[in-house]
Design a protein around this motif. Structure first.
Motif, PDB file in Angstrom:
ATOM      1  N   ALA A  70       0.855  -1.195   0.000  1.00  0.00           N
ATOM      2  CA  ALA A  70       0.000   0.000   0.000  1.00  0.00           C
ATOM      3  C   ALA A  70       0.885   1.237   0.000  1.00  0.00           C
ATOM      4  CB  ALA A  70      -0.914   0.009   1.206  1.00  0.00           C
ATOM      5  N   HIS A  71       0.521   2.226  -0.827  1.00  0.00           N
ATOM      6  CA  HIS A  71       1.299   3.457  -0.907  1.00  0.00           C
ATOM      7  C   HIS A  71       0.406   4.674  -1.043  1.00  0.00           C
ATOM      8  CE1 HIS A  71       5.603   2.729  -0.900  1.00  0.00           C
ATOM      9  NE2 HIS A  71       5.393   1.609  -1.560  1.00  0.00           N
ATOM     10  N   ASP A  72       1.024   5.804  -0.827  1.00  0.00           N
ATOM     11  CA  ASP A  72       0.448   7.132  -1.007  1.00  0.00           C
ATOM     12  C   ASP A  72      -0.743   7.358  -0.075  1.00  0.00           C
ATOM     13  OD1 ASP A  72       2.443   7.816  -2.843  1.00  0.00           O
ATOM     14  OD2 ASP A  72       1.337   6.866  -4.462  1.00  0.00           O
ATOM     15  N   TRP A  73      -1.858   7.881  -0.567  1.00  0.00           N
ATOM     16  CA  TRP A  73      -2.989   8.279   0.278  1.00  0.00           C
ATOM     17  C   TRP A  73      -3.982   7.133   0.428  1.00  0.00           C
ATOM     18  CZ3 TRP A  73      -0.930  11.938   2.603  1.00  0.00           C
ATOM     19  CH2 TRP A  73      -0.173  12.898   1.962  1.00  0.00           C
ATOM     20  N   THR A  74      -3.483   6.016   0.990  1.00  0.00           N
ATOM     21  CA  THR A  74      -4.286   4.814   1.180  1.00  0.00           C
ATOM     22  C   THR A  74      -4.485   4.550   2.659  1.00  0.00           C
ATOM     23  OG1 THR A  74      -3.399   3.859  -0.853  1.00  0.00           O
ATOM     24  CG2 THR A  74      -4.384   2.330   0.717  1.00  0.00           C
ATOM     25  N   GLU A  75      -5.671   4.081   3.005  1.00  0.00           N
ATOM     26  CA  GLU A  75      -5.937   3.546   4.335  1.00  0.00           C
ATOM     27  C   GLU A  75      -6.258   2.069   4.149  1.00  0.00           C
ATOM     28  OE1 GLU A  75      -8.833   3.985   8.234  1.00  0.00           O
ATOM     29  OE2 GLU A  75      -9.053   5.390   6.568  1.00  0.00           O
ATOM     30  N   LEU A  76      -5.389   1.203   4.657  1.00  0.00           N
ATOM     31  CA  LEU A  76      -5.511  -0.238   4.496  1.00  0.00           C
ATOM     32  C   LEU A  76      -5.844  -0.861   5.841  1.00  0.00           C
ATOM     33  CD1 LEU A  76      -5.081  -2.791   2.711  1.00  0.00           C
ATOM     34  CD2 LEU A  76      -2.703  -2.762   3.506  1.00  0.00           C
ATOM     35  N   ASP A  77      -6.966  -1.578   5.905  1.00  0.00           N
ATOM     36  CA  ASP A  77      -7.356  -2.274   7.130  1.00  0.00           C
ATOM     37  C   ASP A  77      -7.428  -3.770   6.833  1.00  0.00           C
ATOM     38  OD1 ASP A  77      -7.658   0.072   8.730  1.00  0.00           O
ATOM     39  OD2 ASP A  77      -9.526   0.469   7.672  1.00  0.00           O
ATOM     40  N   ALA A  99       3.027   7.410   2.653  1.00  0.00           N
ATOM     41  CA  ALA A  99       2.087   8.116   3.532  1.00  0.00           C
ATOM     42  C   ALA A  99       0.857   7.289   3.882  1.00  0.00           C
ATOM     43  CB  ALA A  99       1.647   9.417   2.867  1.00  0.00           C
ATOM     44  N   SER A 100       0.814   6.021   3.487  1.00  0.00           N
ATOM     45  CA  SER A 100      -0.363   5.188   3.772  1.00  0.00           C
ATOM     46  C   SER A 100      -0.470   4.895   5.271  1.00  0.00           C
ATOM     47  CB  SER A 100      -0.304   3.890   2.975  1.00  0.00           C
ATOM     48  OG  SER A 100       0.875   3.183   3.278  1.00  0.00           O
ATOM     49  N   ILE A 101      -1.706   4.694   5.717  1.00  0.00           N
ATOM     50  CA  ILE A 101      -1.997   4.383   7.112  1.00  0.00           C
ATOM     51  C   ILE A 101      -2.823   3.103   7.152  1.00  0.00           C
ATOM     52  CG2 ILE A 101      -1.900   6.802   7.812  1.00  0.00           C
ATOM     53  CD1 ILE A 101      -4.981   6.807   7.874  1.00  0.00           C
ATOM     54  N   GLY A 102      -3.048   2.561   8.359  1.00  0.00           N
ATOM     55  CA  GLY A 102      -3.881   1.363   8.395  1.00  0.00           C
ATOM     56  C   GLY A 102      -3.948   0.691   9.736  1.00  0.00           C
ATOM     57  N   SER A 103      -4.648  -0.443   9.729  1.00  0.00           N
ATOM     58  CA  SER A 103      -4.771  -1.272  10.928  1.00  0.00           C
ATOM     59  C   SER A 103      -4.613  -2.735  10.549  1.00  0.00           C
ATOM     60  CB  SER A 103      -6.116  -1.036  11.620  1.00  0.00           C
ATOM     61  OG  SER A 103      -7.180  -1.511  10.814  1.00  0.00           O
ATOM     62  N   THR A 141       2.064  12.739   9.897  1.00  0.00           N
ATOM     63  CA  THR A 141       1.887  11.725  10.926  1.00  0.00           C
ATOM     64  C   THR A 141       1.216  10.523  10.281  1.00  0.00           C
ATOM     65  OG1 THR A 141       1.674  13.374  12.669  1.00  0.00           O
ATOM     66  CG2 THR A 141       0.812  11.174  13.134  1.00  0.00           C
ATOM     67  N   LYS A 142       1.778   9.368  10.533  1.00  0.00           N
ATOM     68  CA  LYS A 142       1.297   8.120   9.942  1.00  0.00           C
ATOM     69  C   LYS A 142       0.778   7.250  11.084  1.00  0.00           C
ATOM     70  CE  LYS A 142       3.136   4.364   7.164  1.00  0.00           C
ATOM     71  NZ  LYS A 142       3.615   4.269   5.796  1.00  0.00           N
ATOM     72  N   ASP A 143      -0.548   7.083  11.158  1.00  0.00           N
ATOM     73  CA  ASP A 143      -1.169   6.299  12.229  1.00  0.00           C
ATOM     74  C   ASP A 143      -1.355   4.856  11.801  1.00  0.00           C
ATOM     75  OD1 ASP A 143      -1.450   8.449  14.031  1.00  0.00           O
ATOM     76  OD2 ASP A 143      -3.228   9.129  12.958  1.00  0.00           O
ATOM     77  N   VAL A 144      -0.909   3.929  12.668  1.00  0.00           N
ATOM     78  CA  VAL A 144      -0.996   2.500  12.381  1.00  0.00           C
ATOM     79  C   VAL A 144      -1.406   1.774  13.660  1.00  0.00           C
ATOM     80  CG1 VAL A 144       0.248   0.466  11.564  1.00  0.00           C
ATOM     81  CG2 VAL A 144       0.890   2.729  10.710  1.00  0.00           C
ATOM     82  N   LEU A 145      -2.413   0.902  13.553  1.00  0.00           N
ATOM     83  CA  LEU A 145      -2.832   0.062  14.672  1.00  0.00           C
ATOM     84  C   LEU A 145      -2.425  -1.374  14.378  1.00  0.00           C
ATOM     85  CD1 LEU A 145      -4.497  -0.537  17.277  1.00  0.00           C
ATOM     86  CD2 LEU A 145      -6.452  -0.908  15.745  1.00  0.00           C
ATOM     87  N   ILE A 146      -1.702  -1.985  15.320  1.00  0.00           N
ATOM     88  CA  ILE A 146      -1.298  -3.386  15.212  1.00  0.00           C
ATOM     89  C   ILE A 146      -1.751  -4.061  16.496  1.00  0.00           C
ATOM     90  CG2 ILE A 146       0.626  -4.984  14.954  1.00  0.00           C
ATOM     91  CD1 ILE A 146       2.185  -2.625  13.667  1.00  0.00           C
ATOM     92  N   ASP A 172       6.279  10.975  11.357  1.00  0.00           N
ATOM     93  CA  ASP A 172       6.090  10.348  12.660  1.00  0.00           C
ATOM     94  C   ASP A 172       5.161   9.154  12.472  1.00  0.00           C
ATOM     95  OD1 ASP A 172       7.612  12.184  14.113  1.00  0.00           O
ATOM     96  OD2 ASP A 172       5.921  13.555  14.257  1.00  0.00           O
ATOM     97  N   ILE A 173       5.645   7.967  12.813  1.00  0.00           N
ATOM     98  CA  ILE A 173       4.813   6.758  12.736  1.00  0.00           C
ATOM     99  C   ILE A 173       4.297   6.493  14.144  1.00  0.00           C
ATOM    100  CG2 ILE A 173       4.718   4.310  12.181  1.00  0.00           C
ATOM    101  CD1 ILE A 173       7.052   4.764  10.236  1.00  0.00           C
TER     102      ILE A 173
END
Length: 174
Positions: A70-77, A99-103, A141-146, A172-173
C-alpha cells in the motif's frame, strides 16, 4: 512486475478469498511480484481523503516480494487474514509504505524468513515504512494500529521505519 490484484485510485473490500502462487524465484532475478497493490495516488485522494481498502478473512500464500503493498494516500485495514510462505523466497507479508496508514488486527504471519539474494535484506511480516515521503508532504503523521496478531518464524515480525534516510521526509509513525 506481477500483480494478483491492482487497485489504483480505488476503494473497496476483499473478503473470504485466497490469493496464491504469484511468485518467481529470486535466483532468476525476480523482485517485483505483488499479490495485491493498492494506492490512492491522484485526486481526489490526499491527506484528508484517503482511498480506503478493507481486507477480511483472506489467505495470502506464496505471493512473491510483497503479499499486500500500500502506498500514497491509502488507508488499508486487514483483519483475520493469514499470510504464509511455503517456499524459500524473500518478501514481506504487508508493506505499508510512504504516507499510507492502516490497521492490522487478528492476523497470522508465518515463514517470512528468507533473505534476499540481491542484498541479504531480511524478510518479515509487517513492514511499516516511510520511504518516498520527502516530496509528498512534510511533516506528516502516519497512524498505524497493530493488535492481536500472531507472528511465527519470520526474520522480522514487525519492522517499523526505514534504513535509508534519503528517501524519507519528516514522518512520525504512531
Amino acid at each position: 512486475r506481477l500483480y494478483g490484484i491492482l487497485a489504483c485510485n480505488s476503494t473497496g473490500t476483499l473478503t473470504d478469498a485466497k490469493l496464491m502462487n504469484n511468485q518467481l524465484p529470486d535466483v532468476g532475478g525476480a523482485y517485483n511480484e505483488f499479490g495485491m497493490y493498492v494506492w490512492g495516488r491522484d485526486a481526489p485522494y490526499n491527506i484528508d481523503n484517503r482511498a480506503h481498502f478493507g481486507i477480511t478473512d483472506v489467505t495470502f500464500q506464496d505471493l512473491g516480494r510483497v503479499a499486500i503493498l500500500a502506498h500514497d494516500w491509502t488507508e488499508l485495514d486487514v483483519d483475520q487474514s493469514t499470510f504464509t510462505k511455503t517456499e524459500a523466497d524473500f518478501g514481506y507479508a504487508v508493506e505499508l509504505g510512504s504516507a499510507s496508514i492502516g490497521s492490522f488486527t487478528n492476523n497470522t504471519f508465518t515463514e517470512f524468513d528468507t533473505r534476499a539474494l540481491s542484498d541479504n535484506s531480511a524478510s518479515g511480516g509487517l513492514y511499516i515504512e516511510n520511504c518516498f515521503t520527502n516530496t509528498i508532504v512534510d511533516p506528516i503523521t502516519k497512524d498505524v494500529l497493530i493488535s492481536g496478531n500472531t507472528f511465527n518464524t519470520n526474520n522480522y515480525g514487525i519492522l517499523i521505519g526505514n534504513e535509508n534516510v534519503n528517501y524519507a521526509g519528516n514522518v512520525d509513525i504512531n
